[in-house]
Design a protein around this motif. Structure first.
Motif, PDB file in Angstrom:
ATOM      1  N   THR A 428      65.101  69.764  22.927  1.00  0.00           N
ATOM      2  CA  THR A 428      65.070  68.558  23.741  1.00  0.00           C
ATOM      3  C   THR A 428      64.467  67.393  22.977  1.00  0.00           C
ATOM      4  N   GLN A 429      63.913  67.656  21.792  1.00  0.00           N
ATOM      5  CA  GLN A 429      63.342  66.599  20.963  1.00  0.00           C
ATOM      6  C   GLN A 429      63.612  66.969  19.504  1.00  0.00           C
ATOM      7  N   GLU A 430      63.703  65.989  18.661  1.00  0.00           N
ATOM      8  CA  GLU A 430      63.956  66.238  17.244  1.00  0.00           C
ATOM      9  C   GLU A 430      62.881  67.179  16.659  1.00  0.00           C
ATOM     10  N   GLU A 431      61.678  67.077  17.203  1.00  0.00           N
ATOM     11  CA  GLU A 431      60.575  67.903  16.711  1.00  0.00           C
ATOM     12  C   GLU A 431      60.875  69.395  16.868  1.00  0.00           C
ATOM     13  N   ASP A 432      61.645  69.749  17.917  1.00  0.00           N
ATOM     14  CA  ASP A 432      61.990  71.162  18.119  1.00  0.00           C
ATOM     15  C   ASP A 432      62.812  71.696  16.944  1.00  0.00           C
ATOM     16  N   VAL A 433      63.688  70.836  16.415  1.00  0.00           N
ATOM     17  CA  VAL A 433      64.522  71.247  15.283  1.00  0.00           C
ATOM     18  C   VAL A 433      63.619  71.556  14.084  1.00  0.00           C
ATOM     19  N   LEU A 434      62.586  70.744  13.920  1.00  0.00           N
ATOM     20  CA  LEU A 434      61.668  70.961  12.799  1.00  0.00           C
ATOM     21  C   LEU A 434      60.858  72.238  12.997  1.00  0.00           C
ATOM     22  N   SER A 435      60.382  72.450  14.228  1.00  0.00           N
ATOM     23  CA  SER A 435      59.648  73.695  14.500  1.00  0.00           C
ATOM     24  C   SER A 435      60.532  74.888  14.141  1.00  0.00           C
ATOM     25  N   TYR A 436      61.813  74.791  14.505  1.00  0.00           N
ATOM     26  CA  TYR A 436      62.749  75.880  14.246  1.00  0.00           C
ATOM     27  C   TYR A 436      63.027  76.030  12.750  1.00  0.00           C
ATOM     28  N   ALA A 437      63.170  74.896  12.053  1.00  0.00           N
ATOM     29  CA  ALA A 437      63.428  74.962  10.610  1.00  0.00           C
ATOM     30  C   ALA A 437      62.281  75.657   9.881  1.00  0.00           C
ATOM     31  N   LEU A 438      61.068  75.515  10.418  1.00  0.00           N
ATOM     32  CA  LEU A 438      59.900  76.131   9.770  1.00  0.00           C
ATOM     33  C   LEU A 438      59.709  77.586  10.192  1.00  0.00           C
ATOM     34  N   PHE A 439      59.774  77.811  11.499  1.00  0.00           N
ATOM     35  CA  PHE A 439      59.501  79.151  12.030  1.00  0.00           C
ATOM     36  C   PHE A 439      60.592  79.525  13.029  1.00  0.00           C
ATOM     37  N   PRO A 440      61.756  79.945  12.521  1.00  0.00           N
ATOM     38  CA  PRO A 440      62.901  80.151  13.416  1.00  0.00           C
ATOM     39  C   PRO A 440      62.599  81.082  14.591  1.00  0.00           C
ATOM     40  N   GLN A 441      62.065  82.257  14.297  1.00  0.00           N
ATOM     41  CA  GLN A 441      61.875  83.223  15.391  1.00  0.00           C
ATOM     42  C   GLN A 441      60.874  82.733  16.425  1.00  0.00           C
ATOM     43  N   GLN A 442      59.731  82.266  15.934  1.00  0.00           N
ATOM     44  CA  GLN A 442      58.681  81.834  16.856  1.00  0.00           C
ATOM     45  C   GLN A 442      59.140  80.630  17.670  1.00  0.00           C
ATOM     46  N   ALA A 443      59.820  79.695  16.992  1.00  0.00           N
ATOM     47  CA  ALA A 443      60.237  78.481  17.687  1.00  0.00           C
ATOM     48  C   ALA A 443      61.288  78.810  18.751  1.00  0.00           C
ATOM     49  N   ARG A 444      62.224  79.669  18.390  1.00  0.00           N
ATOM     50  CA  ARG A 444      63.259  80.018  19.366  1.00  0.00           C
ATOM     51  C   ARG A 444      62.638  80.671  20.596  1.00  0.00           C
ATOM     52  N   LYS A 445      61.759  81.601  20.343  1.00  0.00           N
ATOM     53  CA  LYS A 445      61.104  82.296  21.450  1.00  0.00           C
ATOM     54  C   LYS A 445      60.340  81.283  22.321  1.00  0.00           C
ATOM     55  N   PHE A 446      59.602  80.413  21.650  1.00  0.00           N
ATOM     56  CA  PHE A 446      58.823  79.418  22.389  1.00  0.00           C
ATOM     57  C   PHE A 446      59.734  78.521  23.227  1.00  0.00           C
ATOM     58  N   LEU A 447      60.823  78.052  22.621  1.00  0.00           N
ATOM     59  CA  LEU A 447      61.702  77.114  23.320  1.00  0.00           C
ATOM     60  C   LEU A 447      62.438  77.813  24.469  1.00  0.00           C
ATOM     61  N   GLU A 448      62.796  79.056  24.252  1.00  0.00           N
ATOM     62  CA  GLU A 448      63.455  79.804  25.330  1.00  0.00           C
ATOM     63  C   GLU A 448      62.520  79.983  26.515  1.00  0.00           C
ATOM     64  N   GLU A 449      61.282  80.340  26.207  1.00  0.00           N
ATOM     65  CA  GLU A 449      60.321  80.552  27.296  1.00  0.00           C
ATOM     66  C   GLU A 449      60.044  79.246  28.041  1.00  0.00           C
ATOM     67  N   LYS A 450      59.977  78.178  27.247  1.00  0.00           N
ATOM     68  CA  LYS A 450      59.721  76.877  27.862  1.00  0.00           C
ATOM     69  C   LYS A 450      60.859  76.511  28.816  1.00  0.00           C
ATOM     70  N   LEU A 451      62.062  76.728  28.331  1.00  0.00           N
ATOM     71  CA  LEU A 451      63.225  76.410  29.150  1.00  0.00           C
ATOM     72  C   LEU A 451      63.252  77.276  30.407  1.00  0.00           C
ATOM     73  N   ALA A 452      62.914  78.532  30.236  1.00  0.00           N
ATOM     74  CA  ALA A 452      62.895  79.438  31.380  1.00  0.00           C
ATOM     75  C   ALA A 452      61.881  78.958  32.419  1.00  0.00           C
ATOM     76  N   ARG A 453      60.715  78.515  31.934  1.00  0.00           N
ATOM     77  CA  ARG A 453      59.683  78.018  32.851  1.00  0.00           C
ATOM     78  C   ARG A 453      60.172  76.785  33.596  1.00  0.00           C
ATOM     79  N   GLN A 454      60.826  75.889  32.843  1.00  0.00           N
ATOM     80  CA  GLN A 454      61.245  74.615  33.439  1.00  0.00           C
ATOM     81  C   GLN A 454      62.373  74.784  34.436  1.00  0.00           C
ATOM     82  N   THR A 455      63.278  75.697  34.120  1.00  0.00           N
ATOM     83  CA  THR A 455      64.479  75.783  34.934  1.00  0.00           C
ATOM     84  C   THR A 455      64.438  76.944  35.904  1.00  0.00           C
TER      85      THR A 455
END
Ligand code: CO
Length: 476
Positions: A428-455
């Motif tokens: 949802t923000q360019e920063e997420d792409v950077l988090s993913y570029a650095l730590f793909p697994q952790q970032a994906r998990k984090f973003l998925e959980e965040k999305l799950a919480r929000q939706t």
């Protein structure tokens, strides 16, 4: 006459407070949550620190991996609170806040976003003191308008003489450094060594100098005082209740020690005491991670390796029921370091040297089993070691393969667009792409959980739906 001399001699020393980054990284496994930082930010902002180190190092990784926090959001919240104190971060050169080299486009975008979100001072280092690994980050930080602090890691070895420290510092100045940092991550910097290096830099390089040390061996406060006598401009400290042990010297002690001298910091001890009180309580919440020793670690002086490495060995060897091998492993560390051309022991070289030393002892034959990192190290992919590597060991590790000649990042493909494509609609923000570029697994998990919480969407179901309907199932 007397008054005039006093004025000429007066040189206020600045303090960078590291409580919100290095102190909890060193004492509490980097676990401090943003919610425990925010209530005290206003008071910290009123102190008049030269800067506060609040981001970078291991904090980014830990936010995603253990705290389920968005590191970018933490930075924005801190920036909102620190209205006048500049925010500072630690950046591992081409490694950014990770453990391997990232492509240039990721480095550029990451540094820009760090500055956009509130960082003013970027301390840039490379584990091997190889300036080529800092080039891109320097360039990006300059372009983004940040203060670039060129960093030289301190270590003890036959090749780390005054000449080495002068040489690297001059290169960093030529690359555009606004100031220099002498970074003693292991806490082994003696008062004399500190004095000599700072004096040399002040005389031969002529940039503002900041000292960063850890209290591990018990020498850091003494080293600071000698460094200040030699002309250091800023020293790194942490609030008393988060200081000492493997953290920094206490703010209050250094403030009091300099009172009435030409280097008086002018900071308010009263206010610092209130802040110390706050963190004394906060620290209790993290008792399960708090492994700080109340006494200096003599092994750090004896083996000249960081305390964190020693405690890692202890827990690893304990797990394997081989704790009796500790002494042997500690003795093997300097030998592996010599074979590798004396890298300073800091992330990631400390891990590389540490695991290989353990393997060499536990397998009963040196370099019988070699980690991939050691192979890449001998291939030159971490950069140029301070001294030539041992040719025999090199042959054993990579055979006839020729090490690369160019800057390691020249061999890495761009990564930003690839990260964006892989992340799909999850960001949802360019920063997420950077988090993913650095730590793909952790970032994906984090973003998925965040999305799950929000939706309120069950993510496994959502993932299935996305595969069935690839076109924009997710809120963007
Ligand atoms: Co440190």
């Amino acid at each position: 006459m007397q008054a005039k001399n006093d004025v000429q001699l007066k040189k206020k020393v600045g303090i960078t407070d590291t409580t919100l980054r290095d102190a909890h990284q060193s004492l509490l496994a980097t676990r401090m949550k943003t919610e425990d930082m925010l209530p005290i930010v206003e008071k910290m902002d009123a102190v008049g620190f030269h800067s506060v180190e609040v981001w970078g190092g291991a904090t980014f990784d830990t936010c995603l991996r253990f705290l389920s926090e968005d590191p970018w959001e933490r930075l924005r919240l801190l920036k909102k609170g620190f209205k006048k104190t500049p925010l500072q971060m630690l950046l591992r050169g081409q490694n950014l806040v990770g453990y391997r080299h990232y492509p240039d486009d990721v480095v550029e975008a990451f540094v820009k976003k760090a500055v956009d979100n509130g960082i003013s001072i970027i301390r840039i280092f490379d584990a091997l003191n190889d300036p080529r690994n800092m080039e891109k980050a320097f360039e990006a930080a300059k372009k983004a308008g940040a203060h670039v602090q060129g960093t030289v890691c301190y270590t003890i070895s036959p090749v780390h003489d005054l000449e080495h420290y002068a040489k690297v510092a001059k290169i960093l100045k030529d690359m555009g450094a606004d100031s220099l940092c002498l970074k003693d991550m292991a806490g082994i910097l003696s008062p004399k060594a500190c004095y000599d290096i700072v004096k040399l830099w002040k005389e031969e390089v002529g940039l503002p100098v900041q000292i960063h040390s850890h209290y591990t061996s018990g020498m850091a406060s003494m080293a600071y005082l000698k460094g200040i006598e030699a002309g250091a401009d800023v020293v790194d400290c942490a609030i008393s209740s988060m200081s000492l042990s493997s953290s920094q010297p206490p703010d209050e002690t250094i403030v009091a020690a300099l009172q009435g001298t030409p280097w008086d910091t002018g900071l308010d001890l009263e206010l610092l005491t209130e802040i110390a009180e706050y963190f004394r309580e906060v620290r209790k919440k993290y008792a399960e991670f708090d492994k700080a020793s109340p006494v200096p670690d003599p092994n750090v002086l004896r083996y000249q390796i960081p305390g964190g490495m020693i405690s890692n060995f202890i827990s690893q060897l304990k797990e394997q029921g081989q704790l009796d091998k500790l002494r042997e492993v500690l003795d093997e560390v300097p030998r592996v370091r010599k074979d590798l051309g004396y890298p300073p022991l800091v992330t990631p070289s400390s891990q590389i040297v540490g695991s290989q030393a353990a393997l060499n002892v536990l397998t009963g034959e040196r370099y019988k089993i070699v980690t991939n990192e050691v192979k890449d190290y001998f291939r030159g992919l971490y950069g140029r070691p301070p001294a030539p590597v041992d040719p025999e060991v090199q042959r054993k590790v990579i055979g006839d393969e020729k090490p690369v000649e160019k800057r390691p990042a020249d061999y890495i493909e761009p990564g930003l667009e690839k990260a964006r494509a892989e992340l799909g609609h999850l960001y949802t923000q360019e920063e997420d792409v950077l988090s993913y570029a650095l730590f793909p697994q952790q970032a994906r998990k984090f973003l998925e959980e965040k999305l799950a919480r929000q939706t309120g969407v069950d993510f496994d179901l959502a993932e299935k739906a996305r595969q069935d309907h690839p076109a924009g199932y997710y809120p963007a």
